[in-house]
Design a protein around this motif. Structure first.
Motif, PDB file in Angstrom:
ATOM      1  N   ALA A 137       0.819  -1.211   0.000  1.00  0.00           N
ATOM      2  CA  ALA A 137       0.000   0.000   0.000  1.00  0.00           C
ATOM      3  C   ALA A 137       0.855   1.264   0.000  1.00  0.00           C
ATOM      4  O   ALA A 137       0.534   2.242  -0.684  1.00  0.00           O
ATOM      5  N   LEU A 140       2.018   2.589  -3.515  1.00  0.00           N
ATOM      6  CA  LEU A 140       1.075   3.032  -4.534  1.00  0.00           C
ATOM      7  C   LEU A 140       1.256   4.517  -4.818  1.00  0.00           C
ATOM      8  O   LEU A 140       1.301   5.333  -3.914  1.00  0.00           O
ATOM      9  N   ARG A 145      -3.505   4.829  -6.876  1.00  0.00           N
ATOM     10  CA  ARG A 145      -4.572   4.965  -5.863  1.00  0.00           C
ATOM     11  C   ARG A 145      -5.881   5.415  -6.517  1.00  0.00           C
ATOM     12  O   ARG A 145      -6.957   4.922  -6.167  1.00  0.00           O
ATOM     13  N   ARG A 148      -7.385   2.442  -8.361  1.00  0.00           N
ATOM     14  CA  ARG A 148      -7.993   1.500  -7.407  1.00  0.00           C
ATOM     15  C   ARG A 148      -9.305   2.054  -6.855  1.00  0.00           C
ATOM     16  O   ARG A 148     -10.269   1.311  -6.674  1.00  0.00           O
TER      17      ARG A 148
END
Length: 174
Positions: A137, A140, A145, A148
């Motif tokens: 995470a 990213l 982001r 997603r």
């Protein structure tokens, strides 16, 4: 396998490739993914004009129809694989790998990224075999982001998804 920008007349055939490739998701209980509409013709035409659409042609395939295709976008300095699809009749013959490798070369970017389903055998495990690694995470980028978040809005998070990255030159570039 011949990799090239498709003729505009072949764009409807790319949608047919996408539909055929998507059928495999039904076997995993992912009918919503299988039923998802392929990219519309105007979007495919925009990718073609931008030079970010490649198709694979098998000289032995009847009618000369494309066997697969790849779309990519520039995202945070990388080439982000937006979609790669291979007709099931041509699956497991290196078509997807060749398309991804060629997109890497043609993009001239330092890395490829993509988002994909974690547990689908022809998704994250396949890309790992091609040299992609899962991103934590904290790795990213803002663009990933945003991608997603959009995927979550579309309901794709019903199944675990991951972001992956491959540095240029670490795959099997043709």
């Amino acid at each position: 396998m011949l990799l090239r920008a498709p003729d505009p007349a072949d764009l409807p055939a790319l949608r047919a490739v996408e539909r055929a490739a998507g059928e495999a998701f039904r076997t995993l209980g992912m009918a919503a993914v299988a039923d998802d509409e392929p990219p519309p013709l105007d979007l495919l035409a925009r990718y073609l004009r931008a030079g970010r659409l490649l198709a694979a042609y098998d000289p032995g395939r009847p009618g000369g129809a494309p066997a697969g295709y790849v779309l990519w976008d520039p995202v945070d300095g990388c080439a982000h694989i937006e979609q790669v699809s291979v007709h099931p009749e041509r699956a497991r013959r290196g078509v997807g790998r060749a398309l991804i490798d060629r997109a890497e070369r043609d993009s001239g970017r330092p890395a490829l990224t993509l988002t994909t389903f974690a547990g689908v055998p022809w998704n994250a495990p396949y890309y790992a075999r091609l040299g992609f690694r899962r991103l934590a995470a904290a790795e990213l980028t803002p663009g990933l982001r945003a991608i997603r978040a959009h995927e979550a809005e579309l309901g794709l998070d019903r199944w675990p998804r991951v972001c992956m990255r491959r540095e240029a030159g670490t795959g099997t570039v043709n």
